[in-house]
Write a protein that holds these residues in place. Structure first.
Motif, PDB file in Angstrom:
ATOM      1  N   ALA A 160       0.803  -1.344   0.170  1.00 23.85           N
ATOM      2  CA  ALA A 160       0.155  -0.106  -0.343  1.00 23.85           C
ATOM      3  C   ALA A 160       0.970   1.037  -0.124  1.00 23.85           C
ATOM      4  CB  ALA A 160      -1.230   0.012   1.201  1.00 23.85           C
ATOM      5  N   PHE A 161       1.899   1.094   0.762  1.00 24.46           N
ATOM      6  CA  PHE A 161       2.759   2.236   0.934  1.00 24.46           C
ATOM      7  C   PHE A 161       3.780   2.690  -0.367  1.00 24.46           C
ATOM      8  CE2 PHE A 161       6.926   4.373   1.698  1.00 24.46           C
ATOM      9  CZ  PHE A 161       6.954   5.070   2.422  1.00 24.46           C
ATOM     10  N   GLN A 162       4.020   1.671  -0.971  1.00 25.78           N
ATOM     11  CA  GLN A 162       5.113   1.428  -2.189  1.00 25.78           C
ATOM     12  C   GLN A 162       3.922   2.167  -3.905  1.00 25.78           C
ATOM     13  OE1 GLN A 162       5.647  -2.051  -2.750  1.00 25.78           O
ATOM     14  NE2 GLN A 162       8.085  -2.181  -1.401  1.00 25.78           N
ATOM     15  N   ARG A 163       2.049   2.192  -3.408  1.00 21.31           N
ATOM     16  CA  ARG A 163       1.291   2.154  -4.706  1.00 21.31           C
ATOM     17  C   ARG A 163       0.953   3.885  -3.944  1.00 21.31           C
ATOM     18  NH1 ARG A 163      -1.649  -2.719  -4.903  1.00 21.31           N
ATOM     19  NH2 ARG A 163      -3.614  -1.132  -3.471  1.00 21.31           N
ATOM     20  N   ARG A 164       0.919   4.208  -3.499  1.00 17.64           N
ATOM     21  CA  ARG A 164       0.472   5.495  -2.806  1.00 17.64           C
ATOM     22  C   ARG A 164       0.839   5.737  -2.696  1.00 17.64           C
ATOM     23  NH1 ARG A 164      -5.343   4.785  -2.353  1.00 17.64           N
ATOM     24  NH2 ARG A 164      -6.285   2.775  -3.116  1.00 17.64           N
ATOM     25  N   ILE A 165       2.480   5.959  -1.569  1.00 16.89           N
ATOM     26  CA  ILE A 165       3.053   7.147  -1.005  1.00 16.89           C
ATOM     27  C   ILE A 165       3.693   7.191  -2.048  1.00 16.89           C
ATOM     28  CG2 ILE A 165       4.177   7.456   1.415  1.00 16.89           C
ATOM     29  CD1 ILE A 165       1.101   7.535   1.938  1.00 16.89           C
ATOM     30  N   ALA A 166       4.905   5.911  -1.985  1.00 24.70           N
ATOM     31  CA  ALA A 166       6.076   7.137  -2.941  1.00 24.70           C
ATOM     32  C   ALA A 166       6.292   5.802  -4.033  1.00 24.70           C
ATOM     33  CB  ALA A 166       7.029   4.880  -2.084  1.00 24.70           C
ATOM     34  N   GLY A 167       4.872   5.489  -4.493  1.00 28.00           N
ATOM     35  CA  GLY A 167       5.124   5.562  -6.318  1.00 28.00           C
ATOM     36  C   GLY A 167       6.056   5.083  -7.009  1.00 28.00           C
ATOM     37  N   ASN A 168       7.042   3.772  -6.216  1.00 29.42           N
ATOM     38  CA  ASN A 168       7.557   2.837  -6.510  1.00 29.42           C
ATOM     39  C   ASN A 168       7.614   1.616  -5.733  1.00 29.42           C
ATOM     40  OD1 ASN A 168       9.435   3.493  -4.873  1.00 29.42           O
ATOM     41  ND2 ASN A 168      10.279   4.521  -5.430  1.00 29.42           N
ATOM     42  N   ARG A 169       8.896   0.606  -6.267  1.00 28.97           N
ATOM     43  CA  ARG A 169       8.524  -0.668  -5.832  1.00 28.97           C
ATOM     44  C   ARG A 169      10.278  -0.957  -4.611  1.00 28.97           C
ATOM     45  NH1 ARG A 169       4.156  -3.827  -6.534  1.00 28.97           N
ATOM     46  NH2 ARG A 169       5.616  -5.564  -5.913  1.00 28.97           N
ATOM     47  N   ASP A 170      10.193   0.003  -4.593  1.00 31.11           N
ATOM     48  CA  ASP A 170      11.712  -0.217  -4.313  1.00 31.11           C
ATOM     49  C   ASP A 170      11.188   0.301  -2.058  1.00 31.11           C
ATOM     50  OD1 ASP A 170      12.930   0.631  -6.444  1.00 31.11           O
ATOM     51  OD2 ASP A 170      13.388   3.179  -5.777  1.00 31.11           O
ATOM     52  N   ILE A 171      12.370  -0.859  -1.796  1.00 34.39           N
ATOM     53  CA  ILE A 171      12.940  -1.181  -0.399  1.00 34.39           C
ATOM     54  C   ILE A 171      13.962  -0.146   0.070  1.00 34.39           C
ATOM     55  CG2 ILE A 171      13.096  -2.978   1.719  1.00 34.39           C
ATOM     56  CD1 ILE A 171      11.164  -4.444  -0.758  1.00 34.39           C
ATOM     57  N   GLU A 172      13.647   0.385   0.776  1.00 39.55           N
ATOM     58  CA  GLU A 172      14.435   1.285   2.021  1.00 39.55           C
ATOM     59  C   GLU A 172      15.428   0.311   2.727  1.00 39.55           C
ATOM     60  OE1 GLU A 172      13.160   5.189   3.049  1.00 39.55           O
ATOM     61  OE2 GLU A 172      14.122   4.815   4.542  1.00 39.55           O
ATOM     62  N   THR A 173      15.115  -0.414   3.360  1.00 41.83           N
ATOM     63  CA  THR A 173      15.088  -1.370   4.285  1.00 41.83           C
ATOM     64  C   THR A 173      14.945  -2.104   4.474  1.00 41.83           C
ATOM     65  OG1 THR A 173      15.236   1.262   5.896  1.00 41.83           O
ATOM     66  CG2 THR A 173      16.407  -0.969   6.941  1.00 41.83           C
ATOM     67  N   ILE A 174      15.925  -3.192   5.286  1.00 45.56           N
ATOM     68  CA  ILE A 174      15.028  -5.189   5.500  1.00 45.56           C
ATOM     69  C   ILE A 174      16.105  -4.767   6.816  1.00 45.56           C
ATOM     70  CG2 ILE A 174      15.662  -7.080   5.331  1.00 45.56           C
ATOM     71  CD1 ILE A 174      16.410  -6.396   1.984  1.00 45.56           C
ATOM     72  N   TYR A 175      14.654  -5.185   7.999  1.00 46.57           N
ATOM     73  CA  TYR A 175      15.351  -4.948   9.120  1.00 46.57           C
ATOM     74  C   TYR A 175      15.307  -7.029   9.438  1.00 46.57           C
ATOM     75  CZ  TYR A 175      14.308  -0.289  10.145  1.00 46.57           C
ATOM     76  OH  TYR A 175      14.199   0.622  10.223  1.00 46.57           O
ATOM     77  N   VAL A 176      16.413  -7.178   9.862  1.00 50.43           N
ATOM     78  CA  VAL A 176      16.513  -8.363  10.441  1.00 50.43           C
ATOM     79  C   VAL A 176      16.950  -8.874  12.402  1.00 50.43           C
ATOM     80  CG1 VAL A 176      17.958 -10.131   9.902  1.00 50.43           C
ATOM     81  CG2 VAL A 176      17.510  -8.856   8.273  1.00 50.43           C
ATOM     82  N   ALA A 177      15.774  -9.614  12.436  1.00 48.94           N
ATOM     83  CA  ALA A 177      16.443 -10.006  14.218  1.00 48.94           C
ATOM     84  C   ALA A 177      17.206 -11.470  14.352  1.00 48.94           C
ATOM     85  CB  ALA A 177      15.289  -9.522  15.038  1.00 48.94           C
TER      86      ALA A 177
END
Ligand SMILES: Nc1ncnc2c1ncn2[C@@H]1O[C@H](COP(=O)(O)OP(=O)(O)OP(=O)(O)O)[C@@H](O)[C@H]1O
Ligand SMILES: [Mg+2]
Lengths: 403, 234
Positions: free
Chosen positions: A209-226
């Motif tokens: 939803a964020f990518q479509r409506r807010i960012a306008g692209n399919r990029d991912i900024e960060t991947i969190y790994v625990a």
């Protein structure tokens, strides 16, 4: 004898109260700056440490870009992270408790007549796991919401307070930019971070939803790994790097075009930035102290000249050179010590105010205070020495004939 | 009558400046003053009286010749040793009183005791006694600005005698006072000389003031022009 001299010095400082105060200003400002700075600095450090232990030292952060020089170099060559990295990590990474993609943007959020610029994060439920974040009321995202990119939101405490006050946010619809979003849950309050950031001024929504409506692209900024508790963070970090190189086809002869850092490394980077800042302010404070010292030297020269006759009298009735030397040295020391004490008080007050404003702990250090006391006394002695020596070396006959 | 003299000038010269500009303030003075004497020094302005007094009081040293004080070659001592001599054996009274401003009478009198290392409570008691001696016990908390000239000079005398010195050096002690006040001061000095055997060397321009002394030495151009003793039991 020494108490006598201190009393004498205090009397002489009091006699010229305004002049003394103006002389002290340099010392006051210098010491206040040092004290405020160090106290705020250690408060920040403490807060950062607390934050990191809260986040868990086993949290790893994967970003695109070269690890060595963040923000430098030609940006267009950097490939963003995407679905396939997340999928690869989720499928092949061992020793991880949670893997979660996240992208973030500051966006204006509106509800009714209220509005607030908030940090909007597109992610999934694993994000809550990775960051040890609980949902205090309502629920987390449903499977279909995440998969279908449905406009569902989890809001932080600050957002709730701003929009709903005492009311219940559940099911309400808020506007984020041009989309509207249904609130499904409330996040546990986290307070300010050590970097002065309000961690509760957030809205989480499904990544797609964020990518479509807010960012306008399919990029991912960060991947969190625990990392899970059984596996050392270092090991997980190495495994992530291997998988990432593989999926991004980084050959052995090329540099990584991504970075994996744990919270300690981020904290270290932060600490070194703080240290640079502290160093710069320290230099300013040092200059101020130097100016203050010269001011003391100047006023002590004036004082010795004004009191030439007094010195003559004291020498005539049997004062040694050292008596006169000590008298003026003590006076200079008392003067700068007074400046130091005022400076400490002001510095602590400033630090106290700052810690209130920034929500960091107020940690005054006795060692720092004692150091400031010692240092201001030293300044008095060093810069008072030459004028005092000048007074002590006066010829009694000429001094008695003065003015 | 006097055994070893307290003060001995042996061909004492004091010159200022060099070459053309040289000034001979003292030109080979020979002089001996015994313990317990009361000496007045007279002479025209510029004749070297103050210069001699500074040497007597161990504030200054001769350019050449020997100055003996209490059997010590005081002219060869460094300034800190001379400061100790002054503190232990010499009291000073100046024409201009030279009290510390904005400092009470009793604190002024205590001053020499501080440099002697006398403990605070003893200091106060001794200072009060010295003030009583000069008749100012009720003015202990007055500052110089709150005292008349005569009273200020009494405080100065109290300060000079509080250490029970051997020698009192007074350069024109009555120079700033009116006749009545001058005579009061002289009576005080005479009493100190008679009661305690305090040796006094005093510069004055007035013969009626000099008359209090047992011996009058006249200076002229850096020389001793005359040296006369008052006849006992006139
Ligand atoms: N520091 C000095 N430098 C140069 N000359 C000096 C200095 N002190 C004194 N003299 C000179 O030495 C001479 C003697 O001076 P001194 O002060 O002893 O005179 P005096 O007898 O005390 O005079 P008065 O009665 O005016 O006080 C004078 O010619 C004076 O100018
Ligand atoms: Mg003179």
């Amino acid at each position: 004898m020494i108490w006598e001299t201190v009393r004498l010095a205090l009397r002489s400082v009091r006699r010229n109260a305004l002049r003394s105060f103006l002389t002290l200003l340099g010392i006051v400002i210098g010491v206040a700056a040092v004290i405020a700075m160090l106290t705020i600095g250690s408060g920040t450090t403490q807060k950062v440490k607390a934050d990191i232990s809260q986040l868990g030292s086993n949290l790893l952060i994967v970003r695109s870009g070269r690890p060595a020089a963040p923000g430098s170099g030609p940006q267009q060559t950097i490939r963003p992270l995407g679905e396939k990295e997340v999928a690869a990590l989720a499928a092949h990474l061992e020793g991880a408790r949670a893997v979660s993609p996240a992208s973030q943007k500051q966006v204006r959020v509106v509800f009714g007549t209220e509005s607030l610029t908030s940090s909007i994060t597109g992610t999934d439920n694993a994000y809550l796991d990775a960051r040890d974040w609980k949902v205090t009321s309502g629920r987390s995202f449903s499977e279909s919401e995440v998969r279908g990119g449905i406009n569902a939101c989890l809001i932080g405490e600050t957002v709730r307070r701003q929009f709903f006050g005492a009311g219940d946010p559940d099911g309400a619809s808020i506007r984020i930019g041009r989309m509207s979003c249904k609130v499904v849950g409330l996040l546990e309050p986290k307070g300010y971070s050590g970097f002065g950031q309000d961690q509760d001024n957030v809205v989480l929504m499904p990544l797609s939803a964020f990518q479509r409506r807010i960012a306008g692209n399919r990029d991912i900024e960060t991947i969190y790994v625990a990392a899970d508790d059984a596996t050392p963070t270092q090991v997980v970090q190495t495994r992530i790097e291997d998988i990432m190189r593989d999926v991004r086809r980084v050959t052995a002869d090329r540099e990584d075009d991504f970075s994996v850092r744990d919270m300690t490394q981020i904290a270290d980077a932060m600490a070194s930035a703080t240290a640079t800042m502290t160093g710069m302010l320290g230099a300013v404070a040092g200059v101020s102290l130097l100016v203050g010292g010269i001011g003391i030297m100047n006023i002590m020269l004036v004082s010795v000249t004004e009191r030439t006759r007094e010195i003559g009298i004291r020498l005539a009735i049997g004062a040694h050179e050292k008596h006169i030397l000590i008298q003026f040295l003590v006076e200079a020391t008392v003067l700068s010590l007074l400046g130091g004490l005022i400076g400490i008080a002001i510095g602590l007050a400033l630090a106290g105010a700052a810690s209130l404003a920034l929500s960091i702990p107020f940690v005054p250090s006795l060692a720092v205070v004692l150091l400031a006391v010692g240092f201001s006394a030293l300044i008095g002695m060093v810069f008072g020495f030459f004028p005092a020596l000048r007074g002590a070396r006066l010829d009694p006959i000429e001094a008695l004939r003065h003015e | 009558m006097s055994p070893a003299p307290l003060i001995v000038f042996d061909k004492v010269w004091k010159t200022y400046g060099q070459g053309e500009a040289e000034v001979r303030a003292l030109a080979g003075i020979d002089l001996a003053i015994g313990q317990g004497e009361f000496v007045a020094i007279m002479g025209p302005s510029g004749s070297g009286k103050s210069t001699a007094m500074n040497i007597v009081g161990c504030l200054d040293t001769p350019t050449s010749g020997r100055y003996g004080f209490m059997g010590v070659d005081a002219g060869r001592l460094d300034r800190n040793r001379r400061a100790e001599l002054r503190n232990l054996y010499i009291g000073f009274v100046f024409q201009g009183y030279n009290l510390l401003p904005r400092t009470t009478a009793v604190e002024n009198v205590e001053l020499p005791l501080i440099y002697r290392g006398v403990p605070a409570q003893d200091r106060r008691a001794l200072a009060m006694k010295a003030l009583a001696e000069v008749g100012l016990e009720d003015r202990e908390h007055h500052t110089p600005a709150e005292l008349s000239g005569g009273q200020q000079q009494r405080v100065a005398i109290a300060r000079a005698i509080v250490t029970r010195p051997t020698l009192l050096v007074a350069d024109e002690p009555t120079g700033n006072l009116d006749t009545a006040r001058s005579h009061e001061i002289m009576q005080l000095l005479t009493r100190l000389n008679e009661e305690y055997g305090l040796t006094i060397v005093m510069v004055t321009h007035e013969s009626d003031i000099a008359a209090y002394a047992g011996r009058t030495i006249a200076f002229r151009d850096g020389h001793v022009a005359s040296d006369t003793k008052k006849l006992e039991a006139a």
